[in-house]
Design a protein around this motif. Structure first.
Motif, PDB file in Angstrom:
ATOM      1  N   GLY A 173      12.393  13.987   8.991  1.00  0.00           N
ATOM      2  CA  GLY A 173      13.751  13.830   9.532  1.00  0.00           C
ATOM      3  C   GLY A 173      13.748  12.737  10.588  1.00  0.00           C
ATOM      4  N   ASP A 174      14.202  13.071  11.797  1.00  0.00           N
ATOM      5  CA  ASP A 174      14.244  12.077  12.883  1.00  0.00           C
ATOM      6  C   ASP A 174      12.906  11.935  13.583  1.00  0.00           C
ATOM      7  N   ARG A 175      11.960  12.782  13.212  1.00  0.00           N
ATOM      8  CA  ARG A 175      10.669  12.753  13.915  1.00  0.00           C
ATOM      9  C   ARG A 175       9.696  11.824  13.197  1.00  0.00           C
ATOM     10  N   LEU A 176       9.298  10.776  13.911  1.00  0.00           N
ATOM     11  CA  LEU A 176       8.379   9.820  13.297  1.00  0.00           C
ATOM     12  C   LEU A 176       7.005  10.451  13.105  1.00  0.00           C
ATOM     13  N   HIS A 177       6.287   9.930  12.138  1.00  0.00           N
ATOM     14  CA  HIS A 177       4.892  10.327  11.921  1.00  0.00           C
ATOM     15  C   HIS A 177       4.065   9.821  13.112  1.00  0.00           C
ATOM     16  N   PRO A 178       3.025  10.538  13.533  1.00  0.00           N
ATOM     17  CA  PRO A 178       2.202  10.071  14.654  1.00  0.00           C
ATOM     18  C   PRO A 178       1.667   8.650  14.471  1.00  0.00           C
ATOM     19  N   VAL A 179       1.409   8.238  13.242  1.00  0.00           N
ATOM     20  CA  VAL A 179       0.948   6.852  13.028  1.00  0.00           C
ATOM     21  C   VAL A 179       2.083   5.875  13.334  1.00  0.00           C
ATOM     22  N   GLN A 180       3.299   6.206  12.932  1.00  0.00           N
ATOM     23  CA  GLN A 180       4.444   5.338  13.252  1.00  0.00           C
ATOM     24  C   GLN A 180       4.628   5.245  14.771  1.00  0.00           C
ATOM     25  N   GLU A 181       4.540   6.396  15.432  1.00  0.00           N
ATOM     26  CA  GLU A 181       4.709   6.404  16.896  1.00  0.00           C
ATOM     27  C   GLU A 181       3.631   5.547  17.562  1.00  0.00           C
ATOM     28  N   ALA A 182       2.409   5.655  17.070  1.00  0.00           N
ATOM     29  CA  ALA A 182       1.317   4.897  17.679  1.00  0.00           C
ATOM     30  C   ALA A 182       1.491   3.394  17.451  1.00  0.00           C
ATOM     31  N   PHE A 183       1.998   2.996  16.296  1.00  0.00           N
ATOM     32  CA  PHE A 183       2.235   1.566  16.061  1.00  0.00           C
ATOM     33  C   PHE A 183       3.265   1.030  17.061  1.00  0.00           C
ATOM     34  N   ILE A 184       4.281   1.828  17.339  1.00  0.00           N
ATOM     35  CA  ILE A 184       5.301   1.385  18.303  1.00  0.00           C
ATOM     36  C   ILE A 184       4.673   1.330  19.705  1.00  0.00           C
ATOM     37  N   GLN A 200       0.579  -1.325   6.404  1.00  0.00           N
ATOM     38  CA  GLN A 200      -0.422  -1.002   7.436  1.00  0.00           C
ATOM     39  C   GLN A 200      -0.372   0.497   7.741  1.00  0.00           C
ATOM     40  N   ILE A 201       0.832   1.023   7.874  1.00  0.00           N
ATOM     41  CA  ILE A 201       0.980   2.435   8.242  1.00  0.00           C
ATOM     42  C   ILE A 201       0.461   3.341   7.118  1.00  0.00           C
ATOM     43  N   MET A 202       0.783   3.004   5.872  1.00  0.00           N
ATOM     44  CA  MET A 202       0.293   3.830   4.767  1.00  0.00           C
ATOM     45  C   MET A 202      -1.236   3.741   4.673  1.00  0.00           C
ATOM     46  N   SER A 203      -1.750   2.549   4.921  1.00  0.00           N
ATOM     47  CA  SER A 203      -3.193   2.387   4.866  1.00  0.00           C
ATOM     48  C   SER A 203      -3.850   3.162   6.009  1.00  0.00           C
ATOM     49  N   THR A 248       0.826  -1.222   0.000  1.00  0.00           N
ATOM     50  CA  THR A 248       0.000   0.000   0.000  1.00  0.00           C
ATOM     51  C   THR A 248       0.856   1.267   0.000  1.00  0.00           C
ATOM     52  N   VAL A 249       0.542   2.169  -0.907  1.00  0.00           N
ATOM     53  CA  VAL A 249       1.127   3.518  -0.923  1.00  0.00           C
ATOM     54  C   VAL A 249      -0.041   4.487  -1.147  1.00  0.00           C
ATOM     55  N   ILE A 250       0.246   5.768  -0.998  1.00  0.00           N
ATOM     56  CA  ILE A 250      -0.803   6.760  -1.227  1.00  0.00           C
ATOM     57  C   ILE A 250      -0.501   7.485  -2.535  1.00  0.00           C
ATOM     58  N   VAL A 251      -1.441   7.418  -3.454  1.00  0.00           N
ATOM     59  CA  VAL A 251      -1.289   8.049  -4.766  1.00  0.00           C
ATOM     60  C   VAL A 251      -2.350   9.134  -4.898  1.00  0.00           C
ATOM     61  N   ASP A 252      -1.891  10.361  -5.083  1.00  0.00           N
ATOM     62  CA  ASP A 252      -2.813  11.500  -5.188  1.00  0.00           C
ATOM     63  C   ASP A 252      -3.848  11.465  -4.055  1.00  0.00           C
ATOM     64  N   GLY A 253      -3.367  11.158  -2.849  1.00  0.00           N
ATOM     65  CA  GLY A 253      -4.214  11.220  -1.663  1.00  0.00           C
ATOM     66  C   GLY A 253      -5.051   9.987  -1.387  1.00  0.00           C
ATOM     67  N   ARG A 254      -4.943   8.962  -2.248  1.00  0.00           N
ATOM     68  CA  ARG A 254      -5.776   7.756  -2.042  1.00  0.00           C
ATOM     69  C   ARG A 254      -4.911   6.519  -1.845  1.00  0.00           C
ATOM     70  N   ARG A 255      -5.389   5.627  -0.980  1.00  0.00           N
ATOM     71  CA  ARG A 255      -4.662   4.370  -0.750  1.00  0.00           C
ATOM     72  C   ARG A 255      -4.739   3.488  -1.994  1.00  0.00           C
ATOM     73  N   VAL A 256      -3.609   2.928  -2.363  1.00  0.00           N
ATOM     74  CA  VAL A 256      -3.557   2.115  -3.584  1.00  0.00           C
ATOM     75  C   VAL A 256      -2.697   0.879  -3.315  1.00  0.00           C
ATOM     76  N   ASN A 257      -3.133  -0.273  -3.796  1.00  0.00           N
ATOM     77  CA  ASN A 257      -2.262  -1.452  -3.803  1.00  0.00           C
ATOM     78  C   ASN A 257      -1.325  -1.298  -5.005  1.00  0.00           C
ATOM     79  N   SER A 258      -0.078  -0.981  -4.721  1.00  0.00           N
ATOM     80  CA  SER A 258       0.817  -0.634  -5.840  1.00  0.00           C
ATOM     81  C   SER A 258       1.151  -1.836  -6.711  1.00  0.00           C
ATOM     82  N   CYS A 259       0.903  -3.067  -6.229  1.00  0.00           N
ATOM     83  CA  CYS A 259       1.171  -4.240  -7.072  1.00  0.00           C
ATOM     84  C   CYS A 259       0.135  -4.371  -8.180  1.00  0.00           C
ATOM     85  N   LEU A 260      -1.011  -3.708  -8.003  1.00  0.00           N
ATOM     86  CA  LEU A 260      -2.067  -3.789  -9.023  1.00  0.00           C
ATOM     87  C   LEU A 260      -2.084  -2.566  -9.930  1.00  0.00           C
TER      88      LEU A 260
END
Ligand code: FES
Ligand code: FES
Length: 165
Positions: free
Chosen positions: A83-94, A108-111, A51-63
């Motif tokens: 930089g060294d500051r994680l995204h709030p979603v990354q921090e929450a996963f940890i 999961q994080i991109m989604s 999963t990546v975000i393309v033009d603001g939408r979640r996309v399965n990049s394999c498809l």
């Protein structure tokens, strides 16, 4: 015959020569741009690891055919931290142990980032689970993943309202 295409990936413009129009966005990211944070799990749209975000939408990049996204803006896991500051979603996963082996985690994080931007789940864990159901986790870290999404959503909501997070 090769075709030239341009993408903005994590804020940086990239021009790529494609000698095969069947190259997927996933393979272009991993093999041509060496952004290997996006994972290849099933390669057939069933696991969400890519999963990546393309033009603001979640996309399965394999498809996604790379060529059909000429000119698009792509956000991958490599582009979410500041930089060294994680995204709030990354921090929450940890914080919530939303991972074990970590293979599914970039997807999961991109989604989760996409789902939070979509703003449809409220604080309902069931709707978060449903919204994340395209992302499989063989380690079954689903409880932590759901908690992490709910927490990150709260933090990002507070930040956008200008409250101290
Ligand atoms: S690798 Fe794309 S959905 Fe599984
Ligand atoms: S953390 Fe191992 S597959 Fe999800």
């Amino acid at each position: 015959m090769s075709t030239s295409m341009t993408l903005t990936v994590n804020g940086v413009k990239k021009t790529v020569e494609l000698d095969d129009p069947r190259v997927t966005l996933l393979d272009l990211l991993r093999e041509r741009l060496h952004l290997t944070g996006t994972k290849k799990g099933c390669d057939r749209g069933q696991c969400g690891a890519c999963t990546v975000i393309v033009d603001g939408r979640r996309v399965n990049s394999c498809l996604a055919l790379a060529i059909s996204h000429d000119g698009a803006d792509v956000l991958t896991i490599e582009g979410v931290a500041q930089g060294d500051r994680l995204h709030p979603v990354q921090e929450a996963f940890i914080a919530h142990d939303g991972l074990q082996c970590g293979f599914c985690t970039p997807g999961q994080i991109m989604s989760a980032i996409g789902l939070i931007q979509e703003g449809q789940t409220g604080d309902d864990p069931e709707r978060v689970r449903e919204g994340m159901s395209g992302n499989l986790c063989r380690c079954s870290a689903y409880k932590g993943i759901t908690e992490a999404v709910l927490e990150a959503q709260k933090v990002l909501g507070a930040a956008s309202r200008g409250e101290a997070a």
